[in-house]
Design a protein around this motif. Structure first.
Motif, mmCIF file in Angstrom:
data_model
loop_
_atom_site.group_PDB
_atom_site.id
_atom_site.type_symbol
_atom_site.label_atom_id
_atom_site.label_comp_id
_atom_site.label_asym_id
_atom_site.label_seq_id
_atom_site.Cartn_x
_atom_site.Cartn_y
_atom_site.Cartn_z
ATOM 1 N N SER A 138 0.832 -1.213 0.000
ATOM 2 C CA SER A 138 0.000 0.000 0.000
ATOM 3 C C SER A 138 0.864 1.259 0.000
ATOM 4 O O SER A 138 0.518 2.250 -0.660
ATOM 5 C CB SER A 138 -0.978 0.002 1.183
ATOM 6 N N THR A 139 1.997 1.232 0.698
ATOM 7 C CA THR A 139 2.905 2.382 0.689
ATOM 8 C C THR A 139 3.494 2.580 -0.703
ATOM 9 O O THR A 139 3.572 3.699 -1.212
ATOM 10 C CB THR A 139 4.020 2.193 1.737
ATOM 11 N N MET A 140 3.883 1.476 -1.337
ATOM 12 C CA MET A 140 4.458 1.576 -2.677
ATOM 13 C C MET A 140 3.417 2.028 -3.689
ATOM 14 O O MET A 140 3.740 2.745 -4.641
ATOM 15 C CB MET A 140 5.095 0.243 -3.078
ATOM 16 N N GLN A 141 2.161 1.655 -3.486
ATOM 17 C CA GLN A 141 1.100 2.131 -4.388
ATOM 18 C C GLN A 141 0.977 3.650 -4.324
ATOM 19 O O GLN A 141 0.764 4.299 -5.350
ATOM 20 C CB GLN A 141 -0.239 1.467 -4.036
ATOM 21 N N ARG A 142 1.136 4.214 -3.122
ATOM 22 C CA ARG A 142 1.089 5.673 -2.982
ATOM 23 C C ARG A 142 2.257 6.315 -3.718
ATOM 24 O O ARG A 142 2.096 7.354 -4.368
ATOM 25 C CB ARG A 142 1.080 6.066 -1.505
ATOM 26 N N ALA A 143 3.432 5.714 -3.612
ATOM 27 C CA ALA A 143 4.602 6.251 -4.327
ATOM 28 C C ALA A 143 4.400 6.128 -5.832
ATOM 29 O O ALA A 143 4.654 7.067 -6.589
ATOM 30 C CB ALA A 143 5.862 5.511 -3.895
ATOM 31 N N LEU A 144 3.928 4.975 -6.255
ATOM 32 C CA LEU A 144 3.745 4.710 -7.685
ATOM 33 C C LEU A 144 2.668 5.610 -8.291
ATOM 34 O O LEU A 144 2.767 5.988 -9.466
ATOM 35 C CB LEU A 144 3.398 3.235 -7.879
ATOM 36 N N SER A 145 1.684 5.994 -7.501
ATOM 37 C CA SER A 145 0.645 6.884 -8.027
ATOM 38 C C SER A 145 1.226 8.258 -8.388
ATOM 39 O O SER A 145 0.701 8.950 -9.251
ATOM 40 C CB SER A 145 -0.494 7.046 -7.019
ATOM 41 N N GLN A 146 2.339 8.614 -7.742
ATOM 42 C CA GLN A 146 3.002 9.877 -8.054
ATOM 43 C C GLN A 146 4.006 9.741 -9.192
ATOM 44 O O GLN A 146 4.381 10.739 -9.810
ATOM 45 C CB GLN A 146 3.737 10.410 -6.816
ATOM 46 N N ARG A 147 4.463 8.523 -9.440
ATOM 47 C CA ARG A 147 5.472 8.284 -10.482
ATOM 48 C C ARG A 147 5.059 7.068 -11.335
ATOM 49 O O ARG A 147 5.779 6.075 -11.402
ATOM 50 C CB ARG A 147 6.830 8.011 -9.836
ATOM 51 N N PRO A 148 3.926 7.155 -12.007
ATOM 52 C CA PRO A 148 3.422 5.991 -12.743
ATOM 53 C C PRO A 148 4.269 5.578 -13.947
ATOM 54 O O PRO A 148 4.124 4.465 -14.437
ATOM 55 C CB PRO A 148 2.020 6.424 -13.175
ATOM 56 N N GLU A 149 5.154 6.454 -14.399
ATOM 57 C CA GLU A 149 5.979 6.142 -15.568
ATOM 58 C C GLU A 149 7.433 5.864 -15.187
ATOM 59 O O GLU A 149 8.313 5.899 -16.041
ATOM 60 C CB GLU A 149 5.909 7.288 -16.581
ATOM 61 N N ASP A 150 7.694 5.558 -13.927
ATOM 62 C CA ASP A 150 9.053 5.318 -13.446
ATOM 63 C C ASP A 150 9.300 3.808 -13.353
ATOM 64 O O ASP A 150 8.685 3.120 -12.535
ATOM 65 C CB ASP A 150 9.258 5.982 -12.086
ATOM 66 N N ALA A 151 10.192 3.322 -14.184
ATOM 67 C CA ALA A 151 10.479 1.881 -14.232
ATOM 68 C C ALA A 151 10.969 1.349 -12.892
ATOM 69 O O ALA A 151 10.607 0.237 -12.489
ATOM 70 C CB ALA A 151 11.509 1.595 -15.326
ATOM 71 N N LEU A 152 11.802 2.108 -12.203
ATOM 72 C CA LEU A 152 12.312 1.658 -10.908
ATOM 73 C C LEU A 152 11.183 1.451 -9.914
ATOM 74 O O LEU A 152 11.202 0.495 -9.133
ATOM 75 C CB LEU A 152 13.330 2.661 -10.359
ATOM 76 N N TYR A 153 10.182 2.293 -9.956
ATOM 77 C CA TYR A 153 9.053 2.154 -9.042
ATOM 78 C C TYR A 153 8.254 0.883 -9.348
ATOM 79 O O TYR A 153 7.826 0.180 -8.435
ATOM 80 C CB TYR A 153 8.169 3.399 -9.108
ATOM 81 N N HIS A 154 8.077 0.578 -10.621
ATOM 82 C CA HIS A 154 7.380 -0.661 -10.987
ATOM 83 C C HIS A 154 8.229 -1.877 -10.607
ATOM 84 O O HIS A 154 7.693 -2.895 -10.160
ATOM 85 C CB HIS A 154 7.060 -0.671 -12.488
ATOM 86 N N ASN A 155 9.539 -1.767 -10.765
ATOM 87 C CA ASN A 155 10.427 -2.857 -10.366
ATOM 88 C C ASN A 155 10.334 -3.092 -8.859
ATOM 89 O O ASN A 155 10.250 -4.235 -8.404
ATOM 90 C CB ASN A 155 11.873 -2.544 -10.777
ATOM 91 N N THR A 156 10.334 -2.015 -8.092
ATOM 92 C CA THR A 156 10.195 -2.145 -6.639
ATOM 93 C C THR A 156 8.854 -2.773 -6.285
ATOM 94 O O THR A 156 8.785 -3.676 -5.437
ATOM 95 C CB THR A 156 10.347 -0.770 -5.953
ATOM 96 N N MET A 157 7.799 -2.321 -6.940
ATOM 97 C CA MET A 157 6.475 -2.894 -6.677
ATOM 98 C C MET A 157 6.460 -4.385 -7.004
ATOM 99 O O MET A 157 5.926 -5.194 -6.244
ATOM 100 C CB MET A 157 5.395 -2.166 -7.477
ATOM 101 N N GLY A 158 7.061 -4.760 -8.118
ATOM 102 C CA GLY A 158 7.130 -6.174 -8.471
ATOM 103 C C GLY A 158 7.841 -6.996 -7.410
ATOM 104 O O GLY A 158 7.408 -8.096 -7.053
ATOM 105 N N THR A 159 8.925 -6.468 -6.890
ATOM 106 C CA THR A 159 9.669 -7.164 -5.838
ATOM 107 C C THR A 159 8.801 -7.345 -4.599
ATOM 108 O O THR A 159 8.751 -8.436 -4.014
ATOM 109 C CB THR A 159 10.955 -6.387 -5.492
ATOM 110 N N LEU A 160 8.120 -6.282 -4.192
ATOM 111 C CA LEU A 160 7.264 -6.360 -3.010
ATOM 112 C C LEU A 160 6.113 -7.344 -3.215
ATOM 113 O O LEU A 160 5.796 -8.140 -2.318
ATOM 114 C CB LEU A 160 6.724 -4.969 -2.661
ATOM 115 N N LEU A 161 5.510 -7.311 -4.391
ATOM 116 C CA LEU A 161 4.423 -8.244 -4.692
ATOM 117 C C LEU A 161 4.919 -9.690 -4.714
ATOM 118 O O LEU A 161 4.267 -10.588 -4.180
ATOM 119 C CB LEU A 161 3.786 -7.885 -6.035
ATOM 120 N N GLY A 162 6.079 -9.898 -5.320
ATOM 121 C CA GLY A 162 6.647 -11.251 -5.359
ATOM 122 C C GLY A 162 6.949 -11.769 -3.971
ATOM 123 O O GLY A 162 6.670 -12.932 -3.653
ATOM 124 N N ASN A 163 7.515 -10.917 -3.121
ATOM 125 C CA ASN A 163 7.816 -11.328 -1.750
ATOM 126 C C ASN A 163 6.556 -11.634 -0.960
ATOM 127 O O ASN A 163 6.591 -12.416 -0.009
ATOM 128 C CB ASN A 163 8.639 -10.251 -1.036
#
Length: 188
Positions: free
Chosen positions: A67-92
């Motif tokens: 949920s914290t990463m979703q808030r960050a990603l909502s501010q940077r929806p076109e940032d590959a690093l943010y999607h990579n971080t989200m993927g890592t968190l989801l995978g974990n």
């Protein structure tokens, strides 16, 4: 200046960098200490949120991390690093299929991001989507030929597909760089 740090003063930037380095080293409490002031002064800054998500994730607090990463990603929806971080968190958190989607988005946004291709390959392996995993891992080693973990996993995938010669070649490339790599020796 790193564009992700826009809006932050130099002291806060240094603390976020220190938190990031501590997270990379697996030192979650040190990361938390470094992030304490930035969380007070800039609680909704996307980089502060990304670091906080990483801390939650390392503590096994998956729901809070996502949920914290979703808030960050909502501010940077076109940032590959943010999607990579989200993927890592989801995978974990065990959400492998959703993690695949996040890693694919990271790869689309930044096709030269080898770590995103590697992470995609790992997640596809976990989903037993082996042909897709091979393609992602091949892209990762094309972009980062010295990425031993990507080569070793690619070798494993190729071996499981019965492509023994190609698997052996990947394992040998790993061993040239890292003669002590157990996975490569085991694969051979």
């Amino acid at each position: 200046m790193n564009p992700r740090m826009q809006g932050l003063d130099h002291a806060t930037m240094r603390q976020i960098v220190a938190a990031s380095q501590a997270l990379d080293a697996g030192r979650v409490e040190v990361a938390s200490q470094h992030l304490a002031r930035p969380q007070q002064t800039h609680p909704e800054h996307p980089e502060v949120l990304r670091m906080r998500a990483g801390i939650h994730g390392m503590r096994g607090q998956h729901r809070e991390a996502i949920s914290t990463m979703q808030r960050a990603l909502s501010q940077r929806p076109e940032d590959a690093l943010y999607h990579n971080t989200m993927g890592t968190l989801l995978g974990n958190a065990g959400a492998f299929d959703v993690a695949v989607t996040a890693f694919r988005r990271a790869c689309q946004l930044q096709p030269d991001m080898a770590v995103a291709w590697y992470n995609l390959g790992v997640m596809l392996t976990r989903c037993v989507r082996n042909d897709e995993a091979v393609a992602a891992l091949q892209e990762a080693v094309t972009l980062a030929p010295g990425h031993a973990a990507a080569r070793a996993l690619l070798g494993e995938q190729l071996r499981m597909q019965g492509n023994v010669d190609a698997a052996a070649a990947e394992y040998r490339r790993v061993l040239l760089e890292q003669p002590q790599a157990g996975m490569a020796w085991w694969g051979l």
